[in-house]
Design an enzyme around this catalytic site. Sequence first.
Site, mmCIF file in Angstrom:
data_model
loop_
_atom_site.group_PDB
_atom_site.id
_atom_site.type_symbol
_atom_site.label_atom_id
_atom_site.label_comp_id
_atom_site.label_asym_id
_atom_site.label_seq_id
_atom_site.Cartn_x
_atom_site.Cartn_y
_atom_site.Cartn_z
ATOM 1 C CB SER A 408 -5.103 7.363 -0.910
ATOM 2 O OG SER A 408 -6.080 8.312 -0.698
ATOM 3 C CG HIS A 429 -2.526 11.498 -2.284
ATOM 4 N ND1 HIS A 429 -1.655 10.896 -1.419
ATOM 5 C CD2 HIS A 429 -3.758 11.310 -1.748
ATOM 6 C CE1 HIS A 429 -2.327 10.378 -0.407
ATOM 7 N NE2 HIS A 429 -3.591 10.618 -0.583
ATOM 8 C CD GLU A 441 2.201 11.374 -1.374
ATOM 9 O OE1 GLU A 441 3.158 10.845 -0.811
ATOM 10 O OE2 GLU A 441 1.134 10.774 -1.566
ATOM 11 C CG ASN A 479 -1.558 7.114 2.469
ATOM 12 O OD1 ASN A 479 -1.389 7.700 3.541
ATOM 13 N ND2 ASN A 479 -2.569 7.373 1.665
#
Length: 690
Positions: A408, A429, A441, A479
Amino acid sequence: MSDFLKLSRDGDVAIVTIDNPPVNALSFHVREPLMQAVVSLRDDVSVAAIVIACAGRTFVAGADITEFGKPVQQPDLRAVVAMLETIAKPTVAAIHGTALGGGLELALGCHFRVADAGARLGLPEVKLGLLPGGGGTVRLPRLVGAVKALRMIVSGAPIGAAEAHGADLVDAVFDGDLITHAVNFAREIASKGGPFTPVRDRNDELRQTDLAAFDAEAADLAKKARGLEAPIACAQSVRNAVTLPFEEALAAERALFMKLVASDQSRAQRHLFFAEREAAKNPDKDVVKRRIARVGVIGAGTMGGGIAMAFVNGGFPVTLLETSEEALQRGLGMIEKNYAVSVSRGSLTEDAKQQRLAQFKGSTDYADLVDCDLIVEAVFEDMAVKKEVFGKLDAVARPGAILATNTSYLDIDEIAASTSRPQDVLGLHFFSPANVMKLLEIVRADKTAPDALATVVDLARKIGKVAVVVGVCHGFVGNRMLAARGAESEALLLEGATPSLIDKAFTDFGWPMGPFQMGDLAGLDIGWRNRKARGQTAVIADSLCEQGRFGQKTGRGFYLYEAGARAGIPDPEVEALIREKAAEKGIAPRTIGTDEIAERTLYPMINEGAKILEEKIAARASDIDVVWVNGYGFPVGKGGPMFWAGLEGAAKIIERLEYWHQRTGKDVFKPAPLLRRMAETGSWEAGSTA
Ligand code: 3H9
């Protein structure tokens, strides 16, 4: 007759074939010849019946969405449907693929509908922030009943041919050559003689409507609308079909459609429709993709198990690797349990469950990954551990196998550099639960080969994911922006806000939950562990964790959770803790308003998005929107953070960021140069849809 419409004959049955690839949308260049064809066939005495069909992969999938927001060119869809309804000879829509939106409305203008067994029919306009504006809300209830129409129109979910047949939406379902069947059907009907009643005059179903039951169901659906106008308008319009004469209900539908089509919400949802398709396009169309027949997944925990399920659900057999037999059996047991839940809910048959389970091969030996074409690691989030895994993969994976990490945050260039084949390394991801969450992702590392990237972009679509290609940076797109959104959370609490005040500001905005509810759901210990590893602190969240308050799983976090409850209640102890920590820091509480919460959470997040664009971590502003809507619950009616920034006004955002920057000196508030350019040009980039 036109490049987009063909007329042919089978004896006395005329066949009108719409040919407007890729999905036969009802663009002006289709409607115009269609209207002419319908008029001429109506007046042609040698024609006994008319079949309307489509070439290519599908029946009409709707109005042409690109025409919305522009002046309507006549004839519009409503005029075509109205013309169809004046025809005395039988008209038959022959439906294959999908009859969606304006496509189904066109079919509802015919006396009869026949469908291929694999066809799907629906009115998905609500997903574009609209209601069916070609008479769908007024005609569909006349066939399937008001309550079923309400459910179909408010959910936007299509139904299969068999269900449509059972509901009287289609008159016959065929296997095999649909056109031949449709022509035979039409000829037989014509031979029996008329009159043939158009859908508009079929009122029996409507008369049986239990309006109280309808209203109760509509009220239930309205509660779930979370600030979206379209579902409410859809329900209102179906109700009008029951309570108003046909023409009045039709006019009311039109008025609602015109209002919605001009709304920011619909613009936002249409933006997302095209944004998702743009994001899913392969960056390099012509490159030859690698063959993926079997996928390896390393780690059978929640994440690895979910990823493995996502591939199996998409039709790829999986080799699932764990460090011990015990961990492997635990992981496989969890997967079996997840499928059993789907069976108990009726979304999977027992047979399908068994078939899927048979697609998993468990192993504790890296050598068993040798026949995998793609290997995804989902092990502990630690660079040393990841490098060790990639070292082992480098030794056993076949040449050309794609090696993916589900990290991540970590630097994928560094992971790739630890192998002898960085060209085969990239990031995938997934979001938890990986078998459910749509977003993926795809992280392109510095040395990732174009064919490896193109292969996983295609693969993502095959396993039903909404893919966005991003570059390497800490936290990638989602994130990284999440960190910017949360950077001021603690400060807001210390200055006088409460978790529930902030969460309410978020849910009022349209998020499914606020940041503290989300923290409690995900587990506060995860962030705590990460902070400790990076030498960071968060005074309130750390204190909660030190007390063993990890969120929902321990029954206490930012909120209190009564036994088994998913919704937390505010906890006076937490509020006392916040005030105590504020006092220690000499911060006097003050009133914090909704505007301030947005300015200190959402604006920094947009600012970070601008930096992400500047650094080319995301290719387009609309890609960022796709990430946030599909992975983090950003309200669809606001189109994603970068689209919403346009609605909010970049100049206003800059002005408030500057204010907070001056007041706090914090970097998150320092306006990015691209945000300034957006304020000047109104666009994130040349050619942007935002
Ligand atoms: C409506 O009908 C309003 C009426 O009630 C009232 C009128 C007055 N228009 O999705 P794909 C493009 S609202 C224009 O990748 P798939 C799409 O952008 C409409 N373009 O294919 C893409 O272009 P590109 C109600 C459209 O096989 C290409 O076609 N209908 C439209 O995965 C391929 O699309 C809907 O909401 C359109 N209507 O899925 C249905 N539809 O290649 C919307 C598609 O340049 N469509 N395009 O990126 C879909 O759900 C899917 O496209 C479908 C096919 C399931 C049909």
